[in-house]
Write an enzyme that holds these catalytic residues in place. Structure first.
Site, PDB file in Angstrom:
ATOM      1  N   ALA A   1       5.048  -4.549  18.873  1.00 45.97           N
ATOM      2  CA  ALA A   1       6.531  -5.527  19.160  1.00 45.97           C
ATOM      3  C   ALA A   1       7.126  -5.494  18.356  1.00 45.97           C
ATOM      4  CB  ALA A   1       6.550  -6.712  19.955  1.00 45.97           C
TER       5      ALA A   1
ATOM      6  N   PHE B   1       0.908  -1.122   0.274  1.00 48.18           N
ATOM      7  CA  PHE B   1       0.021  -0.093   0.240  1.00 48.18           C
ATOM      8  C   PHE B   1       0.852   1.256  -0.055  1.00 48.18           C
ATOM      9  CE2 PHE B   1      -2.586   3.077   3.006  1.00 48.18           C
ATOM     10  CZ  PHE B   1      -2.616   3.320   2.013  1.00 48.18           C
TER      11      PHE B   1
ATOM     12  N   GLY C   1      -6.611  -6.756  23.665  1.00 48.68           N
ATOM     13  CA  GLY C   1      -5.448  -6.041  23.567  1.00 48.68           C
ATOM     14  C   GLY C   1      -5.289  -4.861  22.634  1.00 48.68           C
TER      15      GLY C   1
ATOM     16  N   TYR D   1       2.329  -7.174  16.828  1.00 50.40           N
ATOM     17  CA  TYR D   1       2.518  -6.822  15.590  1.00 50.40           C
ATOM     18  C   TYR D   1       4.103  -5.072  15.681  1.00 50.40           C
ATOM     19  CZ  TYR D   1       2.581  -2.670  12.172  1.00 50.40           C
ATOM     20  OH  TYR D   1       2.886  -1.346  11.884  1.00 50.40           O
TER      21      TYR D   1
ATOM     22  N   LYS E   1       7.561  -4.472  15.063  1.00 50.20           N
ATOM     23  CA  LYS E   1       8.167  -2.780  14.918  1.00 50.20           C
ATOM     24  C   LYS E   1       8.783  -2.802  15.988  1.00 50.20           C
ATOM     25  CE  LYS E   1       7.252  -1.897  11.308  1.00 50.20           C
ATOM     26  NZ  LYS E   1       7.773  -0.864   9.698  1.00 50.20           N
TER      27      LYS E   1
ATOM     28  N   THR F   1       5.550   2.565  12.904  1.00 52.15           N
ATOM     29  CA  THR F   1       4.484   3.077  13.008  1.00 52.15           C
ATOM     30  C   THR F   1       4.284   3.509  14.538  1.00 52.15           C
ATOM     31  OG1 THR F   1       2.341   1.840  13.725  1.00 52.15           O
ATOM     32  CG2 THR F   1       4.383   0.842  13.914  1.00 52.15           C
ATOM     33  N   ASP F   2       3.502   5.041  14.744  1.00 47.32           N
ATOM     34  CA  ASP F   2       3.104   5.378  16.480  1.00 47.32           C
ATOM     35  C   ASP F   2       2.477   4.218  17.176  1.00 47.32           C
ATOM     36  OD1 ASP F   2       0.306   4.612  15.147  1.00 47.32           O
ATOM     37  OD2 ASP F   2      -0.515   6.379  15.542  1.00 47.32           O
ATOM     38  N   GLU F   3       3.106   2.806  16.803  1.00 47.59           N
ATOM     39  CA  GLU F   3       2.302   1.594  17.477  1.00 47.59           C
ATOM     40  C   GLU F   3       3.305   1.473  18.373  1.00 47.59           C
ATOM     41  OE1 GLU F   3      -0.088  -1.336  15.806  1.00 47.59           O
ATOM     42  OE2 GLU F   3      -1.715  -0.135  14.290  1.00 47.59           O
TER      43      GLU F   3
HETATM   44  P1  NAD Z   1       1.083  -3.593   3.079  1.00 48.21           P
HETATM   45  O1  NAD Z   1       1.277  -4.942   4.169  1.00 48.21           O
HETATM   46  O2  NAD Z   1       0.003  -3.014   2.180  1.00 48.21           O
HETATM   47  O3  NAD Z   1       2.476  -4.616   2.401  1.00 48.21           O
HETATM   48  C1  NAD Z   1       3.942  -4.358   2.471  1.00 48.21           C
HETATM   49  C2  NAD Z   1       4.571  -5.058   1.367  1.00 48.21           C
HETATM   50  O4  NAD Z   1       6.011  -5.443   2.309  1.00 48.21           O
HETATM   51  C3  NAD Z   1       3.714  -5.686   0.425  1.00 48.21           C
HETATM   52  O5  NAD Z   1       3.896  -5.229  -0.445  1.00 48.21           O
HETATM   53  C4  NAD Z   1       4.613  -7.645   0.717  1.00 48.21           C
HETATM   54  O6  NAD Z   1       4.378  -8.124  -0.394  1.00 48.21           O
HETATM   55  C5  NAD Z   1       6.316  -6.558   1.521  1.00 48.21           C
HETATM   56  N1  NAD Z   1       6.820  -8.003   2.212  1.00 48.21           N
HETATM   57  C6  NAD Z   1       5.873  -8.357   3.187  1.00 48.21           C
HETATM   58  N2  NAD Z   1       7.301  -9.564   3.293  1.00 48.21           N
HETATM   59  C7  NAD Z   1       8.124  -9.259   2.589  1.00 48.21           C
HETATM   60  C8  NAD Z   1       9.591  -9.445   3.087  1.00 48.21           C
HETATM   61  N3  NAD Z   1      10.191 -10.701   4.067  1.00 48.21           N
HETATM   62  N4  NAD Z   1      10.609  -8.997   1.938  1.00 48.21           N
HETATM   63  C9  NAD Z   1      10.174  -8.555   0.855  1.00 48.21           C
HETATM   64  N5  NAD Z   1       8.869  -7.909   1.017  1.00 48.21           N
HETATM   65  C10 NAD Z   1       8.140  -8.044   1.958  1.00 48.21           C
HETATM   66  O7  NAD Z   1       1.672  -2.551   4.073  1.00 48.21           O
HETATM   67  P2  NAD Z   1       1.707  -1.056   3.853  1.00 48.21           P
HETATM   68  O8  NAD Z   1       0.561  -0.660   5.232  1.00 48.21           O
HETATM   69  O9  NAD Z   1       2.003  -0.418   3.051  1.00 48.21           O
HETATM   70  O10 NAD Z   1       2.909   0.127   5.132  1.00 48.21           O
HETATM   71  C11 NAD Z   1       3.738  -0.493   4.975  1.00 48.21           C
HETATM   72  C12 NAD Z   1       5.102  -0.171   6.140  1.00 48.21           C
HETATM   73  O11 NAD Z   1       4.407   1.115   7.032  1.00 48.21           O
HETATM   74  C13 NAD Z   1       5.105  -1.119   7.237  1.00 48.21           C
HETATM   75  O12 NAD Z   1       6.589  -0.556   7.658  1.00 48.21           O
HETATM   76  C14 NAD Z   1       4.300  -0.298   7.750  1.00 48.21           C
HETATM   77  O13 NAD Z   1       4.938  -0.951   8.942  1.00 48.21           O
HETATM   78  C15 NAD Z   1       4.340   1.125   8.226  1.00 48.21           C
HETATM   79  N6  NAD Z   1       3.352   2.036   8.722  1.00 48.21           N
HETATM   80  C16 NAD Z   1       2.471   1.427   7.998  1.00 48.21           C
HETATM   81  C17 NAD Z   1       0.903   1.881   8.183  1.00 48.21           C
HETATM   82  C18 NAD Z   1      -0.563   1.866   7.980  1.00 48.21           C
HETATM   83  O14 NAD Z   1      -1.408   2.826   7.953  1.00 48.21           O
HETATM   84  N7  NAD Z   1      -0.391   1.528   6.891  1.00 48.21           N
HETATM   85  C19 NAD Z   1       1.092   3.485   9.865  1.00 48.21           C
HETATM   86  C20 NAD Z   1       2.822   3.325  10.021  1.00 48.21           C
HETATM   87  C21 NAD Z   1       3.431   2.433   9.193  1.00 48.21           C
HETATM   88  O1  TDX Z   2     -13.018  -4.546  10.521  1.00 46.72           O
HETATM   89  C1  TDX Z   2     -12.641  -4.005  11.239  1.00 46.72           C
HETATM   90  N1  TDX Z   2     -12.821  -3.218  12.345  1.00 46.72           N
HETATM   91  C2  TDX Z   2     -12.589  -2.247  13.527  1.00 46.72           C
HETATM   92  O2  TDX Z   2     -13.317  -1.827  13.855  1.00 46.72           O
HETATM   93  C3  TDX Z   2     -10.660  -3.828  11.274  1.00 46.72           C
HETATM   94  C4  TDX Z   2     -10.193  -4.012  10.638  1.00 46.72           C
HETATM   95  C5  TDX Z   2     -10.614  -2.872  12.710  1.00 46.72           C
HETATM   96  N2  TDX Z   2     -11.531  -2.517  13.045  1.00 46.72           N
HETATM   97  C6  TDX Z   2     -10.490  -1.486  14.598  1.00 46.72           C
HETATM   98  C7  TDX Z   2      -9.160  -1.663  14.838  1.00 46.72           C
HETATM   99  C8  TDX Z   2      -8.786  -0.366  14.817  1.00 46.72           C
HETATM  100  O3  TDX Z   2      -8.736   0.623  15.938  1.00 46.72           O
HETATM  101  O4  TDX Z   2     -10.716  -0.242  13.013  1.00 46.72           O
HETATM  102  C9  TDX Z   2      -9.052   0.213  13.691  1.00 46.72           C
HETATM  103  C10 TDX Z   2      -8.272   0.344  12.019  1.00 46.72           C
HETATM  104  O5  TDX Z   2      -8.133  -0.758  11.964  1.00 46.72           O
HETATM  105  P1  TDX Z   2      -6.886  -1.270  10.940  1.00 46.72           P
HETATM  106  O6  TDX Z   2      -7.185  -0.987   9.942  1.00 46.72           O
HETATM  107  O7  TDX Z   2      -6.399  -2.719  11.078  1.00 46.72           O
HETATM  108  O8  TDX Z   2      -5.559  -0.849  11.772  1.00 46.72           O
HETATM  109  P2  TDX Z   2      -4.689  -0.795  12.954  1.00 46.72           P
HETATM  110  O9  TDX Z   2      -4.868  -1.818  13.659  1.00 46.72           O
HETATM  111  O10 TDX Z   2      -5.257   0.941  13.405  1.00 46.72           O
HETATM  112  O11 TDX Z   2      -3.197  -0.580  12.451  1.00 46.72           O
HETATM  113  C11 TDX Z   2      -2.851   0.483  11.248  1.00 46.72           C
HETATM  114  O12 TDX Z   2      -1.868   1.510  11.524  1.00 46.72           O
HETATM  115  C12 TDX Z   2      -1.142   1.681  11.994  1.00 46.72           C
HETATM  116  C13 TDX Z   2      -1.506  -0.335  10.031  1.00 46.72           C
HETATM  117  O13 TDX Z   2      -2.309  -1.107   9.955  1.00 46.72           O
HETATM  118  C14 TDX Z   2      -1.149  -0.825  11.120  1.00 46.72           C
HETATM  119  O14 TDX Z   2       0.322  -0.861   9.760  1.00 46.72           O
HETATM  120  C15 TDX Z   2       0.117   0.398  11.240  1.00 46.72           C
HETATM  121  O15 TDX Z   2       1.017   0.694  11.564  1.00 46.72           O
END
Ligand code: NAD
Ligand code: TDX
Length: 372
Positions: free
Chosen positions: A166, A11, A311, A164, A168, A139-141
Site C-alpha cells: 500500500a 540490496f 494476507g 508495504y 509503494k 514493485t509488482d506487489e
Molecule cells: P533494501 O531494504 O535492501 O534496501 C533499502 C535501502 O534504503 C537501505 O540501504 C536502507 O538503509 C535505505 N533506506 C531505508 N529508509 C531510508 C530513508 N528513509 N532514507 C534513506 N535511505 C533509506 O531494499 P531492496 O530490496 O534493495 O529494494 C530497493 C527498492 O526496490 C525498494 O524501493 C523496493 O520497494 C523495490 N523493490 C524491491 C524488490 C526486491 O525483490 N527486493 C522487488 C521490487 C521492487
Molecule cells: O522465511 C520465509 N519463509 C517464506 O515462506 C520468508 C522470509 C518468506 N517466505 C515466503 C513469503 C513469500 O511468498 O517467500 C516468498 C518471498 O518472500 P520475501 O523474500 O519476503 O519477498 P516478498 O514478500 O515476495 O517481497 C519481495 O518482492 C517484492 C521484496 O521483499 C519486496 O521488497 C518486493 O517489492
C-alpha cells in the site's frame, strides 16, 4: 550525467551503483542512504574508492539533506531505491513504511522539481532543465495477488494488500501526480522478486542459505505453494538503466523474469544446489557453521511449515512485453544459472553476512520466527 541514487547501500541500490560504475565511464554518483538495518556501507566500500562515487548519509524524508545535495551537485537523474522493503516488517510496524516510502518519495519529487524548474510554459506548467528525469523503483506487489492464471501488465488495476505494498502504491500515485500536474519528467518501473548478491537475509532466498549454513530449520510460510516471479538483480539494474536513458517520459514499465516458482520449490532447489556445491567443491564447507564431513542432515527434512504470513499474496507474475518491445530489454540470466551464482556468492562472502547480521538481526529472527 550526475545521478542521485537513494537507498544505494541496500540490496538492489548497491548492485545498481556497481552496475553503473562498470557500464558508464563519464558519470558522477551521489548515494544517499540513511543506513537503516537494511543498509550497509561495507557493501559499497570499494565503489566509494572510485572518485565518481560519493556517499551522503541522510534520510530521504529530510528536505534539508536533499536540498543540500542539489546545492552541491548538478543532479540530472534521481533514482529512488530507498524504502522500507520487507513485507513481514510492514505487518508489524506499518508507520515507518508510510513515512519513508510515501513522504520520502514526495520530498524527493518536490526537491527535484524545485531545483530542475527553469520557468513556465504558456499553460502555466513548469519547464525543466534539459535531460533530467526522476525514476521511481516500484514493485509488482502494487497490483495485488493473482490466481493460478494471468499476468500483471502496466494497465492492471492497482490493488495492494499489505502495508508495504500500500505504501509503494501511494508512492507510485504521487509520482504519477507530479508527472501529470507539473509535467515533471518521470518513469516508474515495477519489478518482480529480485535475487542475487548482497540480499539481506530476512528475505526468502538468503534466509534459507543462511539457515542451511547454520544447520537450522527452513521456515516455509503456509503450504509453500505461493508463487513469485524471480529476477536476477543485475538484469533488474540493466532494466532501470535502460528506462532511465531511453524510456518514454511519464510511462510505467513492468520488469519481470519470466520465471515463476513456488516457494517450496525454491527451498528444495536451494538445498539440492548447496549439497551439490559442497560435494563438488569441499572448500565451500568452510562456510558451514556446523562442523563435520557428514552432510546427511542437509536434506529436505530441514523444511518446516510455519504459520502463514497475514494476507499472504498467492501469486505474482509479470508480463514484461512492453519493456521488451519498446526498449529491447529482456531477462538475460536463466534462473538455474542465477541461483548457482547467488549461492556461490554467499558461500564466498560469509564476512558480509556476518557484518550485516551483527546488529539487531538475532532479535528480529527470534521475534519473527520464535512463535511461528
Ligand atoms: P533494501 O531494504 O535492501 O534496501 C533499502 C535501502 O534504503 C537501505 O540501504 C536502507 O538503509 C535505505 N533506506 C531505508 N529508509 C531510508 C530513508 N528513509 N532514507 C534513506 N535511505 C533509506 O531494499 P531492496 O530490496 O534493495 O529494494 C530497493 C527498492 O526496490 C525498494 O524501493 C523496493 O520497494 C523495490 N523493490 C524491491 C524488490 C526486491 O525483490 N527486493 C522487488 C521490487 C521492487
Ligand atoms: O522465511 C520465509 N519463509 C517464506 O515462506 C520468508 C522470509 C518468506 N517466505 C515466503 C513469503 C513469500 O511468498 O517467500 C516468498 C518471498 O518472500 P520475501 O523474500 O519476503 O519477498 P516478498 O514478500 O515476495 O517481497 C519481495 O518482492 C517484492 C521484496 O521483499 C519486496 O521488497 C518486493 O517489492
Amino acid at each position: 550525467m550526475t545521478y542521485l541514487v537513494t537507498g544505494g547501500a541496500g540490496f538492489i541500490g548497491a548492485n545498481f551503483v556497481k552496475y553503473l560504475l562498470k557500464k558508464h565511464a563519464d558519470i558522477q554518483l551521489i548515494v544517499l542512504d540513511d543506513l537503516t538495518y537494511a543498509g550497509n556501507l561495507g557493501t559499497i566500500k570499494d565503489d566509494l574508492k572510485d572518485s565518481r562515487c560519493v556517499f551522503v548519509k541522510g534520510n530521504i524524508t529530510d528536505p534539508t539533506v536533499v536540498q543540500a545535495i542539489f546545492d552541491q551537485y548538478p543532479i540530472d537523474f534521481v533514482v529512488n531505491f530507498a524504502a522500507e522493503s520487507h513485507v513481514d516488517r510492514s505487518i508489524e510496524n506499518p508507520q515507518v513504511f508510510l513515512e519513508t516510502n510515501i513522504l520520502g518519495t514526495q520530498n524527493l519529487l518536490e526537491t527535484a522539481k524545485r531545483n530542475w524548474t527553469t520557468g513556465k510554459d504558456e499553460n502555466g506548467y513548469p519547464t525543466y532543465k534539459k535531460g533530467v528525469k526522476y525514476l521511481q523503483v516500484s514493485t509488482d506487489e502494487v497490483y495485488g495477488s493473482l490466481g493460478e492464471t494471468g499476468y500483471f501488465t502496466e494497465t492492471t488495476p492497482l490493488d495492494p494488500r499489505s502495508p508495504y505494498s500500500a505504501s509503494k502504491t501511494g508512492a507510485d500515485l504521487i509520482v504519477k501526480a507530479y508527472g501529470e500536474t507539473y509535467k515533471m519528467p518521470i518513469n516508474i518501473t515495477r519489478c518482480s522478486n529480485n535475487y542475487g548478491p548482497y540480499h539481506f537475509p530476512e528475505k526468502l532466498i538468503p534466509l534459507i542459505i543462511k539457515n542451511i549454513l547454520e544447520g537450522k530449520s527452513l521456515p516455509v510460510y503456509g503450504d509453500g505453494t505461493n508463487v513469485r516471479d524471480w529476477l536476477y538483480v543485475e538484469d533488474h539494474c540493466k532494466a532501470i538503466d535502460t528506462v532511465l536513458l531511453t524510456g518514454r517520459i511519464g510511462e510505467v514499465y513492468n520488469v519481470g523474469g519470466h520465471n515463476e516458482k513456488k516457494n517450496i520449490d525454491i527451498v528444495k532447489l536451494t538445498i539440492s544446489t548447496m549439497k551439490r556445491l559442497f560435494d563438488e567443491q569441499p572448500a565451500y564447507k568452510k562456510a558451514l557453521k556446523k562442523s563435520g564431513d557428514d552432510l546427511s542432515w542437509l536434506s529436505e527434512n530441514l523444511i518446516i511449515y510455519v504459520k502463514d504470513r497475514l494476507g499472504h499474496d498467492q501469486r505474482y507474475a509479470i508480463d514484461p512485453e512492453k519493456i521488451t518491445d519498446e526498449l529491447g530489454w529482456y531477462p538475460e540470466t536463466k534462473f538455474e544459472d542465477g541461483i548457482v551464482k547467488t549461492i556461490r556468492w554467499y558461500l564466498e562472502n560469509q564476512d558480509w553476512v556476518e557484518e550485516v547480521t551483527s546488529g539487531d538481526y538475532q532479535k528480529y529472527y527470534e521475534a519473527m520466527y520464535g512463535n511461528r
